[in-house]
Design an enzyme around this catalytic site. Structure first.
Site, short mmCIF file in Angstrom:
data_model
loop_
_atom_site.label_atom_id
_atom_site.label_comp_id
_atom_site.label_asym_id
_atom_site.label_seq_id
_atom_site.Cartn_x
_atom_site.Cartn_y
_atom_site.Cartn_z
N ARG A 151 -5.69 -7.87 -10.70
CA ARG A 151 -6.34 -9.12 -11.10
C ARG A 151 -7.67 -8.80 -11.75
O ARG A 151 -8.10 -7.65 -11.75
CB ARG A 151 -6.62 -9.98 -9.85
CG ARG A 151 -7.48 -9.23 -8.84
CD ARG A 151 -8.12 -10.09 -7.80
NE ARG A 151 -9.22 -9.38 -7.16
CZ ARG A 151 -9.12 -8.61 -6.10
NH1 ARG A 151 -7.96 -8.43 -5.51
NH2 ARG A 151 -10.18 -8.00 -5.61
N LYS B 167 0.81 -1.23 0.00
CA LYS B 167 0.00 0.00 0.00
C LYS B 167 0.84 1.27 0.00
O LYS B 167 0.46 2.28 -0.60
CB LYS B 167 -0.95 -0.01 1.19
CG LYS B 167 -1.97 -1.12 1.07
CD LYS B 167 -3.24 -0.89 1.84
CE LYS B 167 -4.17 -2.05 1.48
NZ LYS B 167 -5.50 -1.92 2.05
#
Lengths: 510, 170, 510, 170
Positions: free
Chosen positions: C295, C119
């Site tokens: 994804r 992150k």
């Protein structure tokens, strides 16, 4: 001056009744099913908000009995009746009767149905609207010489057609003048006994036409649009099996031209609602008016898939008096859609109908797949009605993607208990002529003269052989193991084992 | 090991099967194949043959050797016999039971519209025998083999149920 | 320099495995399933062309075991592995391993996964790409005073987040400086034990943001497009339940701006494949970068429905090295799509998972309805995996039509054997706040603080009461009639009667 | 005529049923309603009530009076009792069996992660009792009524099957 419809009686059964009820639910309109004896547990009855029994199984004693339908509609306060297709959909008397009783008939006016339902009158209307018709002639009642002369004018081969015709009845192809007299007589007789109207006419017979039709929508305020074409050339006995939109051969220019012709005849005949103008098409650009179907057609979903419209919702809005919310220029065709009619029939036995209980019924799903089904698992396919049990519709960004998805969805579709056209359709999707888009109404007889639709190869045969042997093996093994058990326990070891194991494997590679 | 002879169209397959320590072992025309078999329902199973996946439905009527295998969107008619019995039968010159069936039965309920033959008529495979109306359509029942009509059990106007005898050839 | 893929190993299970195999079939690519013990009869195994067992039921012993997946792929000659979502989809080690073994990994490069999976690094990449991020600060490891000062700079309430986070773990909202120290400590501990990485950072906490994300597609040749946004604000425990496209509040101008930002970070990080750039959005026009999901996402079908693209096919084409066949200007959003996650869970018990065998499983169908299901009738929902069993996706020409169709399809969907979220979704479709499009990630707790999701009214209660009484009545009646029968025959008269009557009515109005 | 008392949420319905010449006759709180009932499968039926169509699934466990009725996308929990017995029970001041259940059972298989109470603890409805991990999620099992913990049958780390006793209240 619009009238909001709040409750619709659906005067039909099977997939089209379910389809209409889905539109009702989407519009927050209450839907009412009617059902015959054998349909007491039918899917359309389960889908409805309300349901009422109207008589014995034969449609002449239930779905076709106008009095009963009107009686139920009045008793329960339905504002409108949707006739679906078939049954009373193109019955002018019923349309008029509804209006007289203060019930909205979702379809064209009775007069329009009458005019367009008569092939001679429809042909006349087409001529007056400037549509090309197949060269042909009306016949005087009893003048054979005159008729033969007209046949010569038109030129052999000619097609003799009943004025009141439909479903191929009262229709004869005549290749030689020698056969003309007998064909004329028998067509007239057949038409007389089938429709109570022995009038026939002759047309030039087209050898390998395509069947191309245009969907139209006309509101009560004079607005009319077409929604592009459908190609429905894959037929057997004049009944469509596969439909697609757009047609692989219609150019944008042809679409404009034929669409304008379709809108034109609709406006000339005061058409209101959804309808279809059918043409025969000969490449590259000849088209001939065939007839107008004054109803929603079986194949309407392919048009829905490429336009994004819901035709049943549009029908209902038109019946409410609402103006069309779009014009011709707002419409466009996106991608390609194909519909497969899933019928309970055996294609290799000349599409002989098949009846039974659906012991397994699993729908295909996933991207680009829509199914309009009139049955669910454990439904019974009765003997009394049309063998169409469902429609599989696939969408792709182009025709190739649609065909690929069709192949996949047909393999996913699992039905047991009745024969179906699923395997037949799957075979057609590998047919090079189909893939090329080289279609005609002669397609099936030319490509499959032996009526054999198989894609069995040695790999599949081997797998099936092992499956069949395993079935025998597991059954035998259990009978041996259970040979001391009481007799009624021996019926099926495959079943017994299954029950005991409660869905678990009994073997495999663990 | 149990051995079966399976006939599909005109092809014959020699299948050997054995069940040992919770596994199935199979041979196909003498060649070993890896088989895994997983039950999915009353007549359904998932079959892996050398890794290839087949979800199958098998319909068997219990009266003869015929089973229909439904897979990959196809319904495949098969005939399964004990391999050794099949060899005996062949040596004795007897054809399998499916092809000697001479009784024509109704494959669906309906009404007999027309009977086109009478006892004594000679028929060739493909000849129309009678017409049955069902689901609003007329269906022509044809002879599946050559022979002579021995006996007709129905007449025009009769209602028939699925499986009812219509006529018999000899 | 393209390499045609001919066989794909799908390293996943459930609905996403089935979804990927459908795309493979549509592209004529052989699909290979892998399965654990309890999935031996699973739908994805039946859908595959080939299937191989890879271990016991727990995913740590099967679907997550990289060695086994690589071994199967090599043994059977798969060109490529599609990881789906979850499991190994965002595992950089696995992505690299595939490439090292000469197998195409269908997803971004390992380096990209590594960068965007962290992150802090992702936040840095966003800042460098000029994307707005939520005001926030990185923290030094052990300096509490410094951290508190930074929290004051950001301004309370603040959100403490784990650098390696996901699924809400290591996350704390702090409203007051007094609670800051403890929250910091516990978040760090939780992150350390969950991810083996105790680094945390702080962000300004947004009270009622919307979750808006952009789908991107990037080929290997530097072309990148966005496919518009998805609004996924309806969540529980940071897990999405309902997603839609387009968002009711994103204007065309905002779509352009945010889409460009999404494409920008993708290009700056060398992204290849399908991905999602997530934002928090505060009306009317503030947006903040949240993270990039490297994804295919669960909710990809809503984008497919409004763009007409098949994202899995696009992923595969990109992996083959094919250039994108369209540019940004070729894309448009048509209509509106909503996805409902059908989970085997009890919404009123805080979405507690439910397991069992699907005794009944009937899909909704008809116009505008798509279902991506990982199960079929008689499937078992095992305890080991994600409770998502299927996704229902509806399309309408506008948001209202989509909602209406959603209502209808949810009522058509019939599942018995496990609890599901179907009834929950159906209730939400009547919620005025939802219908107005007034969404935020706080939606559920604000609208349903009691976790009660019911649309029972007196009419339905009466019908259910009669149904329940009839069930007792018919059961009793049969037990009375059968009281002399042996004991094991008495279990269920409802069943017994059914078997005897073979699906026929036992009463009714005939 | 058989008479039942059906409880749904806090509402009670008095249902009378009779089966005569292949038809069902029903009353709802004393009012006659037209009922038609058509079997669709093992636990499924199509029910028409004054014309309104309901496709129902009924799940009953056979151990108590509770049945779940699934219809129109809702699962509706019901409790069915013989009407007269219910009146007797009420007069005797006994609450129905569903609400006196004191044994907390696992509603799904999983692993016990944490037990938050011990024998003797007083609990209020809604209090967390224990945490079970299943399907990768932690699920907190809460008390459904007030009482005291009598007995705890599991400990952290135990695997439990659906229906296993977890603890008992008193």
């Amino acid at each position: 001056m619009t009238q909001k419809i709040t409750k619709i009686l659906v005067a039909n059964r099977g997939e089209i009744a379910v389809r209409i009820m889905r539109a009702c639910r989407d519009m927050d309109i209450r839907s009412v099913a009617v059902f015959s004896d054998c349909d007491a547990g039918a899917y359309h009855v389960r889908m409805a908000d309300e349901a009422y029994h109207i008589g014995p199984s034969p449609s002449t004693e239930s779905y076709l009995v106008q009095d009963k339908l009107i009686e139920v509609a009045k008793k329960i306060g339905a504002d409108a009746i949707h006739p679906g297709y078939g049954f009373l959909a193109e019955n002018a008397t019923f349309a008029k009767r509804c209006v007289d009783e203060g019930i909205i008939f979702i379809g064209p006016k009775a007069e329009t149905i009458t005019t367009l339902g008569d092939k001679l009158q429809a042909r006349k209307a087409a001529l007056e609207s400037g549509l090309p018709v197949v060269p042909g002639e009306q016949l005087d009642d009893d003048n054979l010489n005159d008729a033969l002369e007209k046949a010569h004018t038109v030129g052999f081969p000619v097609l003799i057609k009943a004025a009141a015709g439909g479903g191929g009845k009262g229709m004869r192809v005549v290749y030689s003048p020698d056969d003309f007299e007998e064909a004329l007589r028998s067509a007239g007789n057949e038409a007389g006994s089938a429709f109570g109207d022995s009038r026939v006419f002759i047309e030039k017979y087209l050898e390998r036409p395509r069947h191309i039709e245009f969907q139209i929508l006309c509101d009560q305020h004079g607005n009319a649009v077409h929604l592009g074409e459908r190609e429905c050339s894959i037929q057997r006995r004049h009944q469509k099996l596969i439909e697609e939109s757009p047609s692989p051969v219609i150019t944008e220019a042809m679409r404009k031209k034929m669409g304008a012709a379709a809108v034109n005849i609709a406006q000339k005949t005061g058409y209101v609602g959804a309808g279809t103008v059918e043409f025969m098409f000969v490449e590259p650009d000849q088209f001939y008016f065939l007839e107008v179907n004054t109803r929603l057609q079986v194949e309407h979903p392919v048009t829905e898939m490429v336009t994004g419209l819901d035709l049943v919702k549009e029908q209902i809005a038109i019946a409410e008096g609402v103006e069309l919310s779009f014009g011709q220029d707002d419409l466009s065709i996106v991608g390609h859609a194909i519909e497969y009619r899933i019928c309970a029939e055996n294609p290799e036995e000349n599409f002989m109908p098949s009846t039974g209980v659906l012991k397994n019924y699993r729908l295909p799903a996933g991207p680009g797949v829509r199914v309009d089904s009139g049955v669910v698992i454990f439904s019974e396919v009765p003997i009394y009605y049309d063998p169409l049990i469902a429609k599989l519709i696939v969408w792709g960004k182009d025709r190739n993607e649609a065909i690929s998805r069709g192949r996949r969805a047909l393999e996913e579709y699992r039905v047991s208990g009745v024969d179906t056209t699923i395997g037949f359709h799957r075979v057609l999707m590998d047919n090079e002529t189909f893939i090329r888009g080289d279609l005609s109404t002669k397609f099936l007889e030319e490509e499959y003269p032996e009526h054999r639709y198989s894609r069995l190869n040695n790999t599949y045969r081997e797998a099936a052989a092992i499956a069949a042997a395993l079935h025998s093996f597991t059954t035998q093994r259990k009978i041996r193991l259970a040979s001391s058990a009481p007799k009624n326990q021996q019926t099926s070891a495959w079943q017994a084992r299954h029950r005991r194991d409660n869905l678990r494997s009994f073997g495999g590679d663990r | 090991m149990s051995r079966f002879l399976v006939r599909i169209e005109s092809e014959e397959y020699d299948i050997g099967l054995e069940y040992r320590s919770e596994k199935y072992y199979a041979t196909l025309n003498g060649r070993e194949v890896e088989v895994s078999f997983h039950r999915l329902g009353e007549s359904r199973a998932l079959l892996l043959i050398d890794g290839a996946s087949y979800e199958i439905d098998v319909r068997a009527n219990g009266f003869d050797n015929r089973k229909a295998v439904f897979m990959k969107g196809m319904e495949i008619p098969t005939e399964v016999e004990d391999y050794n019995l099949a060899q005996l039968r062949k040596r004795a010159g007897i054809t399998s039971e499916a092809s000697v069936e001479k009784v024509v039965k109704a494959s669906m309920p309906g009404m007999v519209v027309e009977v086109r033959v009478k006892p004594g008529d000679a028929v060739t495979a493909g000849d129309p025998l009678l017409v049955i109306e069902a689901m609003k359509m007329e269906n022509v029942i044809k002879a599946t083999s050559n022979g002579a009509v021995k006996d007709v059990s129905v007449a025009a106007g009769n209602s028939v149920d699925k499986g009812d005898k219509l006529l018999e050839l000899e």
